[in-house]
Design an enzyme around this catalytic site. Sequence first.
Site, PDB file in Angstrom:
ATOM      1  N   GLU A   1       7.788   1.395   5.161  1.00  0.00           N
ATOM      2  CA  GLU A   1       7.182   0.435   6.014  1.00  0.00           C
ATOM      3  C   GLU A   1       7.111  -0.940   5.592  1.00  0.00           C
ATOM      4  OE1 GLU A   1       2.820   1.107   6.716  1.00  0.00           O
ATOM      5  OE2 GLU A   1       2.567  -1.057   7.708  1.00  0.00           O
TER       6      GLU A   1
ATOM      7  N   HIS B   1       3.939   7.310   3.182  1.00  0.00           N
ATOM      8  CA  HIS B   1       4.640   6.193   3.182  1.00  0.00           C
ATOM      9  C   HIS B   1       4.590   5.359   2.136  1.00  0.00           C
ATOM     10  CE1 HIS B   1       1.519   4.689   5.862  1.00  0.00           C
ATOM     11  NE2 HIS B   1       2.033   3.483   5.535  1.00  0.00           N
TER      12      HIS B   1
ATOM     13  N   HIS C   1       0.973  -1.152   0.079  1.00  0.00           N
ATOM     14  CA  HIS C   1      -0.166   0.183  -0.025  1.00  0.00           C
ATOM     15  C   HIS C   1       0.800   1.176  -0.179  1.00  0.00           C
ATOM     16  CE1 HIS C   1       0.329  -0.597   4.539  1.00  0.00           C
ATOM     17  NE2 HIS C   1       0.566   0.929   4.533  1.00  0.00           N
TER      18      HIS C   1
HETATM   19  C1  LIG Z   1       0.743   0.645  11.360  1.00  0.00           C
HETATM   20  C2  LIG Z   1      -0.604   1.134  10.995  1.00  0.00           C
HETATM   21  C3  LIG Z   1      -0.749   1.369   9.531  1.00  0.00           C
HETATM   22  C4  LIG Z   1      -0.248   0.088   8.729  1.00  0.00           C
HETATM   23  O1  LIG Z   1      -0.031   0.275   7.411  1.00  0.00           O
HETATM   24  O2  LIG Z   1      -0.301  -0.949   9.221  1.00  0.00           O
HETATM   25  C5  LIG Z   1       0.154   2.667   9.223  1.00  0.00           C
HETATM   26  O3  LIG Z   1       1.046   2.799   8.160  1.00  0.00           O
HETATM   27  S1  LIG Z   1       0.278   4.033  10.381  1.00  0.00           S
HETATM   28  C6  LIG Z   1       1.442   5.292   9.818  1.00  0.00           C
HETATM   29  C7  LIG Z   1       1.727   6.128  10.748  1.00  0.00           C
HETATM   30  N1  LIG Z   1       2.903   5.783  11.756  1.00  0.00           N
HETATM   31  C8  LIG Z   1       4.027   5.903  11.161  1.00  0.00           C
HETATM   32  O4  LIG Z   1       4.327   6.854  10.335  1.00  0.00           O
HETATM   33  C9  LIG Z   1       4.974   5.427  12.324  1.00  0.00           C
HETATM   34  C10 LIG Z   1       6.503   5.897  11.902  1.00  0.00           C
HETATM   35  N2  LIG Z   1       6.596   7.188  11.908  1.00  0.00           N
HETATM   36  C11 LIG Z   1       7.238   7.805  12.376  1.00  0.00           C
HETATM   37  O5  LIG Z   1       7.802   7.483  13.657  1.00  0.00           O
HETATM   38  C12 LIG Z   1       7.487   9.396  12.486  1.00  0.00           C
HETATM   39  O6  LIG Z   1       6.175   9.844  11.414  1.00  0.00           O
HETATM   40  C13 LIG Z   1       8.704  10.040  11.981  1.00  0.00           C
HETATM   41  C14 LIG Z   1       9.882   9.523  12.993  1.00  0.00           C
HETATM   42  C15 LIG Z   1       9.077   9.268  10.669  1.00  0.00           C
HETATM   43  C16 LIG Z   1       8.590  11.657  11.862  1.00  0.00           C
HETATM   44  O7  LIG Z   1       8.130  11.999  13.132  1.00  0.00           O
HETATM   45  P1  LIG Z   1       7.709  13.637  12.933  1.00  0.00           P
HETATM   46  O8  LIG Z   1       7.195  14.217  12.037  1.00  0.00           O
HETATM   47  O9  LIG Z   1       7.054  13.776  14.441  1.00  0.00           O
HETATM   48  O10 LIG Z   1       9.109  14.042  13.402  1.00  0.00           O
HETATM   49  P2  LIG Z   1       9.951  15.100  12.484  1.00  0.00           P
HETATM   50  O11 LIG Z   1       8.991  16.081  11.943  1.00  0.00           O
HETATM   51  O12 LIG Z   1      11.136  15.544  13.290  1.00  0.00           O
HETATM   52  O13 LIG Z   1      10.434  14.336  11.282  1.00  0.00           O
HETATM   53  C17 LIG Z   1      11.998  13.962  11.338  1.00  0.00           C
HETATM   54  C18 LIG Z   1      12.336  14.296   9.599  1.00  0.00           C
HETATM   55  O14 LIG Z   1      11.955  13.284   8.944  1.00  0.00           O
HETATM   56  C19 LIG Z   1      11.045  13.870   8.156  1.00  0.00           C
HETATM   57  N3  LIG Z   1       9.628  13.154   7.807  1.00  0.00           N
HETATM   58  C20 LIG Z   1       8.790  13.140   8.713  1.00  0.00           C
HETATM   59  N4  LIG Z   1       7.790  12.238   8.079  1.00  0.00           N
HETATM   60  C21 LIG Z   1       8.148  11.927   7.095  1.00  0.00           C
HETATM   61  C22 LIG Z   1       7.741  11.319   5.862  1.00  0.00           C
HETATM   62  N5  LIG Z   1       6.435  10.764   6.178  1.00  0.00           N
HETATM   63  N6  LIG Z   1       8.348  11.236   4.840  1.00  0.00           N
HETATM   64  C23 LIG Z   1       9.661  11.828   4.696  1.00  0.00           C
HETATM   65  N7  LIG Z   1      10.106  12.490   5.450  1.00  0.00           N
HETATM   66  C24 LIG Z   1       9.365  12.703   6.796  1.00  0.00           C
HETATM   67  C25 LIG Z   1      10.812  15.408   8.592  1.00  0.00           C
HETATM   68  O15 LIG Z   1      10.518  16.235   7.470  1.00  0.00           O
HETATM   69  C26 LIG Z   1      12.102  15.718   9.411  1.00  0.00           C
HETATM   70  O16 LIG Z   1      13.230  15.941   8.160  1.00  0.00           O
HETATM   71  P3  LIG Z   1      13.608  17.269   8.661  1.00  0.00           P
HETATM   72  O17 LIG Z   1      14.946  17.442   7.442  1.00  0.00           O
HETATM   73  O18 LIG Z   1      14.476  17.253   9.886  1.00  0.00           O
HETATM   74  O19 LIG Z   1      12.651  18.345   8.484  1.00  0.00           O
HETATM   75 CO   LIG Z   2       0.771   1.740   6.365  1.00  0.00          CO
END
Ligand SMILES: CC[C@H](C(=O)O)C(=O)SCCNC(=O)CCNC(=O)[C@H](O)C(C)(C)COP(=O)(O)OP(=O)(O)OC[C@H]1O[C@@H](n2cnc3c(N)ncnc32)[C@H](O)[C@@H]1OP(=O)(O)O
Ligand SMILES: [Co+2]
Length: 148
Positions: free
Chosen positions: A138, A89, A8
């Site tokens: 993921e 993602h 997905h």
């Molecule tokens: C699990 C159930 C379901 C499934 O399929 O089964 C799902 O998929 S649920 C999806 C939601 N859950 C998650 O996304 C869990 C993993 N994600 C995380 O832990 C956070 O989203 C994380 C760590 C990737 C980012 O967290 P946060 O946005 O709070 O932190 P920052 O803003 O400090 O981000 C750090 C850095 O990463 C860049 N960033 C954030 N999100 C993304 C993204 N989706 N794609 C690419 N880059 C991303 C963000 O811009 C920051 O970069 P910087 O250069 O420092 O600005």
């Molecule tokens: Co997902």
Amino acid sequence: MKLGRLNHIGVVTPSIVESVAHYRETMGATATTEPFDLPAQGVKVCFVDTPDAHGEVGKGTQIELIEPLGEDSPIHKFLEKNPLGGQHHVCFEVEDIAEARSWFEGQGKRILGPTRTGAHGTPIFFLHPKDMMGQLTEIMETPRGDGH
Ligand SMILES: CC[C@H](C(=O)O)C(=O)SCCNC(=O)CCNC(=O)[C@H](O)C(C)(C)COP(=O)(O)OP(=O)(O)OC[C@H]1O[C@@H](n2cnc3c(N)ncnc32)[C@H](O)[C@@H]1OP(=O)(O)O
Ligand SMILES: [Co+2]
């Protein structure tokens, strides 16, 4: 490690209701699940089916619509930065989640948290976007049986 199918694409939305209407009315999607909550993952989820290479709905890559659920949802900050939501993602399938986890650890990729149960009821984990060419990735274990 052997790359499995693209299960997905995760798409963040401020409103699953509005997004489902968009995929049905504008994109001609025919099949969606009912929205459901995954409190442990901090999201409300709804899948939109897309046809596979033979035009069959039900086996193709899905759009996973995700809306923040609860104050510490991991997608809150993403939605603050992108108020309309958007691509969040990608999720690839693997045969063995533990083997995949060891592979990525060996590659020095940061794994975000423990392996846990995802929206398809199978084990998943996430890889940090900064270690994955900017793409939050993921990894999920391929569902057994006819689930997808
Ligand atoms: C699990 C159930 C379901 C499934 O399929 O089964 C799902 O998929 S649920 C999806 C939601 N859950 C998650 O996304 C869990 C993993 N994600 C995380 O832990 C956070 O989203 C994380 C760590 C990737 C980012 O967290 P946060 O946005 O709070 O932190 P920052 O803003 O400090 O981000 C750090 C850095 O990463 C860049 N960033 C954030 N999100 C993304 C993204 N989706 N794609 C690419 N880059 C991303 C963000 O811009 C920051 O970069 P910087 O250069 O420092 O600005
Ligand atoms: Co997902």
